[in-house]
Scaffold this active site. Structure first.
Site, PDB file in Angstrom:
ATOM      1  CG  LEU A  33       2.491   1.796  -1.083  1.00 18.45           C
ATOM      2  CD1 LEU A  33       2.771   1.874  -2.512  1.00 18.45           C
ATOM      3  CD2 LEU A  33       2.471   3.488  -1.103  1.00 18.45           C
TER       4      LEU A  33
ATOM      5  CB  ILE B  50       4.873  -2.438  -3.008  1.00 16.84           C
ATOM      6  CG1 ILE B  50       3.523  -2.790  -4.113  1.00 16.84           C
ATOM      7  CG2 ILE B  50       6.094  -2.346  -4.162  1.00 16.84           C
ATOM      8  CD1 ILE B  50       3.797  -4.072  -4.800  1.00 16.84           C
ATOM      9  CD  GLU B  51       7.236   1.099   0.528  1.00 17.66           C
ATOM     10  OE1 GLU B  51       8.060   0.809   1.462  1.00 17.66           O
ATOM     11  OE2 GLU B  51       7.228   2.035  -0.077  1.00 17.66           O
ATOM     12  CB  SER B  52       6.337  -4.091   4.709  1.00 17.34           C
ATOM     13  OG  SER B  52       4.785  -3.968   4.916  1.00 17.34           O
TER      14      SER B  52
ATOM     15  CE1 TYR C 170       7.305   1.295  -3.451  1.00 13.51           C
ATOM     16  CE2 TYR C 170       6.208   3.098  -4.459  1.00 13.51           C
ATOM     17  CZ  TYR C 170       6.641   2.285  -3.251  1.00 13.51           C
ATOM     18  OH  TYR C 170       5.943   2.491  -2.013  1.00 13.51           O
TER      19      TYR C 170
END
Length: 425
Positions: free
Chosen positions: A28, A31-33, A136
């Protein structure tokens, strides 16, 4: 992104397995950072897991002048997995849980309520959600597929060792970030990659900090810290007592105004409120250029080496004490004190720290802390005697307190965390 993830991925997978959560969630942060613990979004979301300030506080991530645990590898990972487990328990579906992590649980609940009212399905694909949130989960699934079969997509990913990259060390002493990196044998960039939560050039020992270091460097740090003879920290804190401007405060405490504003990120013209804590240098440089260079390089001030048969001592200036009075008290010429502290100033501020070279034969009485001894509470006999003395004509009435039975707190049933994997399609 894969190169960056090599530092953190093993720890995150271990944390997921310990909670029986899907290990795909370790992807994850891609995708986030882009697996960057120092990432900061336009919405002020910070760290690998992109916590906004409010959600971070809800999950006990400290955010203050010295520390932002939203960027802390250990703390933010624990908070993110707690949050994801809660969302899955709320929605019972990993796709909806991930949508809530991205868009907010309240928004997802309202979208579900709208569909239910209109008689429509309430699954992830049926909800009316923003484009970013709709993409997402597919993005996460795509990264999972690429990692599982990189050759299928013409990629060669770097291998990630199946063992911990870092260990945790602690210190109870204040230490500059630059000094900690030097003792560990790491560059500042390498040190910040593992410890991005330290937002100032000093690590406060009082906060019981967890410093992450590669195993070999951790051993080097502990040995170096044990043998280090220099000044570990060149910074200290000052608490503002009344509302005042930066220039006024700087003059009061004997600090360059540019240093005070820059290191504490104080906007031009802003007045500080009473109770505000600011960071100030313990030892002042010779001029503004030296101060600017210090801030730019984040390095430790280079003090002159000890004179033979002497040791360095840090002495606090007394109230209303001038440079001449300070020099007279310690029987050292003013010019010598100025040379040791790299300054040409003749004025001192109350509480300012001044460095001296003291003969090793002299006992360190100058830096002894005053021991505050609190009086013991009075005994029952003493209380009774005082009551009789004050109320000689009134009998002392004894009151018996009625104490009911103490009930043991009821143990809360711990619900098992979800164990099923994210659907593949």
């Amino acid at each position: 992104m894969t190169e960056r993830s090599k530092l953190y991925l093993y720890h995150i997978v271990e944390a997921l397995e310990a909670r029986n959560l899907p290990t795909e969630l370790a992807l994850l942060p891609f995708i986030e950072s882009a697996y960057n613990p120092q990432a900061l979004s336009v919405a002020k979301a910070a760290g690998m897991w992109q916590f906004i300030p409010g959600t971070g506080r809800s999950y006990n991530l400290k955010q203050n002048i010295f520390l932002d645990e939203r960027r802390d590898v250990l703390a933010s990972t624990n908070a993110a997995l707690d949050y994801l487990a809660k969302l899955h328990g709320m929605f019972g579906d990993w796709r909806l849980a991930l949508a809530a992590y991205n868009w907010g649980e309240g928004n997802v609940l309202r979208a579900i309520a709208r569909n239910r009212k209109a008689g429509l399905p309430t699954d992830y694909l049926s909800l009316k959600i923003p484009k970013e949130t709709r993409h997402y989960v597919p993005k996460l699934q795509a990264v999972k597929d690429i990692v599982a079969q990189p050759q299928k997509y013409g990629l060669t990913l770097p291998s990630i060792p199946d063992h911990p990259y870092f260990v945790t060390v602690t210190t109870a002493r204040d230490i500059d970030v630059a000094v900690a990196a030097q003792l560990a044998g790491l560059s500042l960039d390498a040190f910040h990659a593992l410890n991005p939560s330290f937002s100032k050039p000093i690590i406060l020992g009082a906060t019981q900090p967890q410093i992450l270091l590669p195993f070999e460097n951790a051993q080097m740090f502990e040995q170096g810290l044990h043998n280090y003879q220099g000044l570990l920290s060149s910074w200290t804190t000052y608490t503002v007592t009344k509302r005042e401007r930066t220039t006024t405060l700087a003059a009061k405490i004997g600090v360059d105004p540019a240093t005070l504003s820059t290191i504490n990120k104080i906007p031009v013209g802003m007045r500080l409120k009473p109770g505000s804590t600011v960071l100030i240098p313990k030892v002042k440089a010779a001029d503004d250029e030296d101060i600017s260079a210090y801030i730019a390089e984040n390095a430790v001030f280079a003090l002159e080496p000890d004179v033979p048969d002497t040791r360095k001592m840090l002495i606090r200036v007394r109230r209303h004490e001038t440079m001449a009075a300070f020099a007279k008290r310690h029987r050292i010429p003013v010019a010598q004190i100025q040379a040791w502290n790299h300054t040409k100033r003749t004025k001192l501020a109350p509480g300012q720290i001044v460095m001296l070279h003291v003969p090793t034969s002299q006992k360190p009485t100058l830096v002894k802390a005053k021991l505050r001894v609190r009086p013991l509470p009075p005994t029952a006999k003493a209380i009774k005697a005082r009551a009789v003395k004050l109320n000689a004509k009134k009998p002392v009435v004894k009151h018996k307190a009625k104490v009911g039975p103490i009930k043991a707190p009821k143990a809360k049933a711990q619900s098992a965390l979800p164990t099923r994997k994210i659907a593949s399609n």
